[in-house]
Design a protein around this motif. Structure first.
Motif, mmCIF file in Angstrom:
data_model
loop_
_atom_site.group_PDB
_atom_site.id
_atom_site.type_symbol
_atom_site.label_atom_id
_atom_site.label_comp_id
_atom_site.label_asym_id
_atom_site.label_seq_id
_atom_site.Cartn_x
_atom_site.Cartn_y
_atom_site.Cartn_z
ATOM 1 N N ASN A 1 0.850 -1.192 0.000
ATOM 2 C CA ASN A 1 0.000 0.000 0.000
ATOM 3 C C ASN A 1 0.882 1.238 0.000
ATOM 4 O O ASN A 1 2.065 1.176 0.355
ATOM 5 N N LYS A 2 0.293 2.362 -0.351
ATOM 6 C CA LYS A 2 0.983 3.641 -0.208
ATOM 7 C C LYS A 2 1.145 3.926 1.282
ATOM 8 O O LYS A 2 0.184 3.814 2.044
ATOM 9 N N PRO A 3 2.345 4.261 1.742
ATOM 10 C CA PRO A 3 2.556 4.508 3.176
ATOM 11 C C PRO A 3 1.565 5.512 3.755
ATOM 12 O O PRO A 3 1.281 6.555 3.156
ATOM 13 N N GLY A 4 1.006 5.150 4.924
ATOM 14 C CA GLY A 4 0.108 6.036 5.639
ATOM 15 C C GLY A 4 -1.357 5.945 5.268
ATOM 16 O O GLY A 4 -2.188 6.632 5.864
ATOM 17 N N THR A 5 -1.702 5.098 4.294
ATOM 18 C CA THR A 5 -3.085 5.078 3.808
ATOM 19 C C THR A 5 -3.943 3.966 4.401
ATOM 20 O O THR A 5 -5.148 4.141 4.576
ATOM 21 N N THR A 6 -3.338 2.822 4.703
ATOM 22 C CA THR A 6 -4.117 1.647 5.071
ATOM 23 C C THR A 6 -3.375 0.821 6.115
ATOM 24 O O THR A 6 -2.143 0.766 6.117
ATOM 25 N N TYR A 7 -4.141 0.172 6.977
ATOM 26 C CA TYR A 7 -3.556 -0.763 7.941
ATOM 27 C C TYR A 7 -3.169 -2.069 7.246
ATOM 28 O O TYR A 7 -3.939 -2.610 6.452
ATOM 29 N N TYR A 8 -1.987 -2.568 7.542
ATOM 30 C CA TYR A 8 -1.562 -3.878 7.063
ATOM 31 C C TYR A 8 -0.516 -4.396 8.041
ATOM 32 O O TYR A 8 0.563 -3.812 8.159
ATOM 33 N N TYR A 9 -0.836 -5.469 8.747
ATOM 34 C CA TYR A 9 0.055 -5.978 9.789
ATOM 35 C C TYR A 9 1.386 -6.408 9.187
ATOM 36 O O TYR A 9 1.430 -7.221 8.270
ATOM 37 N N SER A 10 2.468 -5.864 9.734
ATOM 38 C CA SER A 10 3.787 -6.147 9.171
ATOM 39 C C SER A 10 4.831 -6.298 10.262
ATOM 40 O O SER A 10 5.197 -5.330 10.937
ATOM 41 N N SER A 11 5.341 -7.508 10.432
ATOM 42 C CA SER A 11 6.468 -7.710 11.332
ATOM 43 C C SER A 11 7.729 -7.044 10.791
ATOM 44 O O SER A 11 8.616 -6.641 11.554
ATOM 45 N N PHE A 12 7.808 -6.896 9.471
ATOM 46 C CA PHE A 12 8.966 -6.233 8.887
ATOM 47 C C PHE A 12 9.100 -4.800 9.401
ATOM 48 O O PHE A 12 10.209 -4.287 9.561
ATOM 49 N N GLY A 13 7.971 -4.145 9.644
ATOM 50 C CA GLY A 13 8.016 -2.788 10.171
ATOM 51 C C GLY A 13 8.710 -2.731 11.513
ATOM 52 O O GLY A 13 9.513 -1.817 11.785
ATOM 53 N N TYR A 14 8.441 -3.704 12.368
ATOM 54 C CA TYR A 14 9.071 -3.735 13.686
ATOM 55 C C TYR A 14 10.530 -4.183 13.613
ATOM 56 O O TYR A 14 11.349 -3.798 14.448
ATOM 57 N N ASP A 15 10.868 -4.976 12.610
ATOM 58 C CA ASP A 15 12.279 -5.307 12.405
ATOM 59 C C ASP A 15 13.064 -4.047 12.040
ATOM 60 O O ASP A 15 14.188 -3.846 12.516
ATOM 61 N N LEU A 16 12.472 -3.184 11.212
ATOM 62 C CA LEU A 16 13.134 -1.925 10.879
ATOM 63 C C LEU A 16 13.261 -1.028 12.107
ATOM 64 O O LEU A 16 14.268 -0.324 12.272
ATOM 65 N N LEU A 17 12.259 -1.057 12.977
ATOM 66 C CA LEU A 17 12.366 -0.304 14.228
ATOM 67 C C LEU A 17 13.547 -0.800 15.059
ATOM 68 O O LEU A 17 14.252 -0.009 15.690
ATOM 69 N N GLY A 18 13.761 -2.118 15.065
ATOM 70 C CA GLY A 18 14.912 -2.673 15.772
ATOM 71 C C GLY A 18 16.222 -2.155 15.202
ATOM 72 O O GLY A 18 17.144 -1.783 15.951
ATOM 73 N N ALA A 19 16.305 -2.123 13.874
ATOM 74 C CA ALA A 19 17.522 -1.616 13.230
ATOM 75 C C ALA A 19 17.723 -0.135 13.558
ATOM 76 O O ALA A 19 18.860 0.314 13.770
ATOM 77 N N ILE A 20 16.643 0.625 13.616
ATOM 78 C CA ILE A 20 16.722 2.049 13.956
ATOM 79 C C ILE A 20 17.184 2.222 15.401
ATOM 80 O O ILE A 20 18.028 3.080 15.708
ATOM 81 N N LEU A 21 16.638 1.417 16.299
ATOM 82 C CA LEU A 21 17.057 1.471 17.699
ATOM 83 C C LEU A 21 18.566 1.254 17.843
ATOM 84 O O LEU A 21 19.252 1.956 18.601
ATOM 85 N N GLU A 22 19.088 0.281 17.120
ATOM 86 C CA GLU A 22 20.519 -0.010 17.205
ATOM 87 C C GLU A 22 21.349 1.122 16.603
ATOM 88 O O GLU A 22 22.403 1.491 17.145
ATOM 89 N N GLU A 23 20.860 1.673 15.498
ATOM 90 C CA GLU A 23 21.580 2.750 14.827
ATOM 91 C C GLU A 23 21.657 3.988 15.718
ATOM 92 O O GLU A 23 22.714 4.638 15.832
ATOM 93 N N VAL A 24 20.551 4.315 16.370
ATOM 94 C CA VAL A 24 20.477 5.534 17.174
ATOM 95 C C VAL A 24 21.198 5.377 18.505
ATOM 96 O O VAL A 24 21.911 6.286 18.960
ATOM 97 N N SER A 25 21.029 4.233 19.153
ATOM 98 C CA SER A 25 21.573 4.051 20.502
ATOM 99 C C SER A 25 23.025 3.602 20.531
ATOM 100 O O SER A 25 23.729 3.790 21.527
ATOM 101 N N GLY A 26 23.480 2.986 19.434
ATOM 102 C CA GLY A 26 24.824 2.427 19.421
ATOM 103 C C GLY A 26 24.925 1.127 20.200
ATOM 104 O O GLY A 26 26.021 0.610 20.421
ATOM 105 N N LYS A 27 23.777 0.582 20.607
ATOM 106 C CA LYS A 27 23.734 -0.686 21.337
ATOM 107 C C LYS A 27 22.985 -1.718 20.509
ATOM 108 O O LYS A 27 22.184 -1.382 19.636
ATOM 109 N N THR A 28 23.236 -2.989 20.788
ATOM 110 C CA THR A 28 22.432 -4.022 20.148
ATOM 111 C C THR A 28 21.025 -3.979 20.738
ATOM 112 O O THR A 28 20.803 -3.413 21.825
#
Length: 549
Positions: free
Chosen positions: A180-207
């Protein structure tokens, strides 16, 4: 048939009937303990899809009123489960990931409306420049779920057996197609939370594991919670199992009327920040109390975290899961489940201050039934508030007699009002209602349902494919074509979608159309080295031979 064999079969049937009658007339379990024991040893038929094996904790107003363990953590070694046994918690992990993100928001390190390219600039621009942190948290990013991997030539089996760094995992996700176009519709995605994990590591410098320990586990004093390695999990967690019911002669060699097998291995790096954590019911109770009391996050940001977005999804939580509301229209709750590698889990926080948490080493438990029945007994309630008026769908005649489309619409409009968000009939309901109208010759009604399904349900590639093959093998096979066509329109880069449309045309002996579809399947499959490319080429040659012959 020999008399001896016939006699044995008659005896077998008689025993099954007697045993079935015995199970049917067992008294209704009165306590939570009685209920869970009935789930642990269910006899011939069960209501939760699998015999229960795991732990349960129930609390009222912050005080534990029930906690118990059932079954075995290792069936080979006959190791009993205890209340402190650790289980994989699957997608309950998303609650912890969401909390870590919100803590960084509170520190003003990141902003909810930041695009993900701010932190993961190596992702493709269609994702990096348009998807926000909020959209990842609320499942409105347009990202797909695991079923999209095959479109880029990655099988689920290969994915689950591969070790990825957070960046490598993010890059794989970056290659998948948006649904879907981002922001338009709900669609359950574990991939989204995996990207959040990568962002957490990038920002914090911790695993992810280090940040989890520093920001949540140590402050709360959790003793049995974390994100473990493959080696740690194999030694310290309950082994995961799947169960399926069996019938006939297989029943005699079965356990509880079914077969239980240990699930295959999945690498922790692929479960990651979307589903890779482990815990115990006691630790999750401490966690739930901390969320409610704003121990880890300010009241203002906790409110944002628990504010429903599309389909009732908050950040890591769901407000008023409709399958629960349908069973008791009086309750309101926050909750989330988890299912991963032979594990099932759920945490539910009811507005009446009932907390229900269970962890199990069995796949595919029927969470809504377990939670509903436990809640009734925890509060001495009768089962009287189930939503009524669902029309009978066993045949067109019975459907019409019980109110037909009007009754179906009224039922789900009422459920939507109770839930606080739009609830549609399930995919299987829509398919069944289409079928009975087709069988009755009510083509216009079936077509209108199909249009609603395409436009309002946002079906993914797998769902459209399943509908197509179901109709292809039914009494109305030509109706399948529209679903296969819709799949190629919505997912034009999917080699599998084109292959399926080609198969439908081949079935109808429309060889030229099948040829073009198979050409597309091969071309797209070659671009990503698709694991089914050999089959696509064989199908293409089959049609070419038909046209030559």
């Amino acid at each position: 048939m020999k008399k001896g064999i016939l006699r044995m079969r008659l005896i077998s049937v008689s025993i099954l009937i007697i045993w079935g009658a015995f199970v049917a007339f067992k008294p209704e379990p009165k306590t939570i303990g009685d209920l869970m024991e009935s789930y642990e040893d269910p006899g011939l038929k069960i209501k939760i899809r699998s015999p229960f094996s795991g732990t349960v904790l129930v609390a009222k107003k912050g005080e534990i009123i029930f906690e118990e363990a059932y079954g075995e953590s290792d069936r080979v070694n006959k190791t009993p489960i205890t209340i402190d046994t650790k289980f994989g918690i699957g997608s309950i992990t998303k609650q912890f990931t969401a909390m870590l993100i919100m803590q960084l928001v509170e520190e003003n390190t990141i902003k909810l409306q930041d695009t993900i390219g701010t932190y993961l600039p190596y992702l493709p621009k269609e994702k990096a420049n348009h998807i926000t942190i909020h959209q990842l948290l609320s499942h409105t990013s347009g990202l797909s779920h695991y079923n999209s991997l095959q479109d880029i030539g990655v099988s689920l089996n290969d994915f689950g057996n591969t070790k990825y760094s957070p960046k490598a995992l993010a890059e794989v996700i970056g290659r998948t197609y948006l649904v879907n176009k981002p922001g338009t519709t709900y669609y359950y995605s574990s991939f989204g939370y995996d990207l959040l994990g990568a962002i957490l590591e990038e920002v914090s410098g911790k695993t992810f594991s280090e940040l989890l320990n520093a920001s949540i586990i140590k402050p709360l004093g959790l003793k049995n919670t974390g994100f473990g390695t493959n080696e740690y999990n194999s030694i310290n967690l309950a082994k995961g199992y799947s169960y399926r019911e069996v019938y006939g002669w297989d029943w005699w060699t079965s356990e509880h009327g079914g077969k239980t097998i240990e699930v295959p291995f999945r690498d922790q790096s692929t479960a990651y920040a979307a589903g890779g954590m482990h815990s115990t019911v006691k630790d999750l109770f401490i966690w739930s109390e901390a969320v409610k009391s704003n121990t880890l996050l300010s009241p203002e940001l906790t409110t944002i975290m628990l504010t429903p977005n599309m389909k009732g999804h908050c950040y890591g939580w769901v407000r008023n899961w409709d399958d629960i509301i349908e069973k008791n229209t009086k309750v309101r709750l926050y909750g989330h489940g988890g299912a991963l590698s032979g594990n099932s889990a759920f945490i539910a926080l009811y507005d009446d201050e009932t907390t229900i948490i269970y962890l199990s080493n069995r796949s595919n438990l029927k969470a809504e039934e377990i939670l509903h029945q436990i809640h009734l007994r925890a509060n001495n309630l009768t089962d009287e508030y189930k939503l009524k008026g669902y029309p009978n769908r066993s045949s067109y005649k019975r459907f019409k007699e019980s109110g037909g489309m009007s009754a179906l619409q009224d039922y789900f409009n009422t459920l939507s009002e109770y839930s606080g968000y739009k609830v549609n009939p399930s995919n299987s309901t829509m398919r069944g209602v289409m079928k009975i109208h087709l069988e009755a010759g009510e083509i216009e009604v079936a077509d209108s349902l199909k249009t609603v399904f395409f436009n309002s349900y946002n079906p993914d590639e797998r769902t459209l494919n399943e509908f197509g093959y179901d109709f292809l093998n039914s009494d109305t096979p030509k109706y399948a074509l529209e679903f296969f066509k819709e799949n190629t329109i919505k997912f034009p880069n999917s080699s599998n979608a084109w292959d399926s449309l080609g198969e439908a045309y081949l079935t109808y002996k429309s060889y030229q159309e099948a040829l073009e579809c198979y050409k597309n399947a091969v071309s797209l499959g070659e671009e990503v080295a698709h694991r089914s490319l050999k089959n696509y080429k064989e199908n293409l040659k089959k049609v070419q031979d038909k046209l030559k012959g």
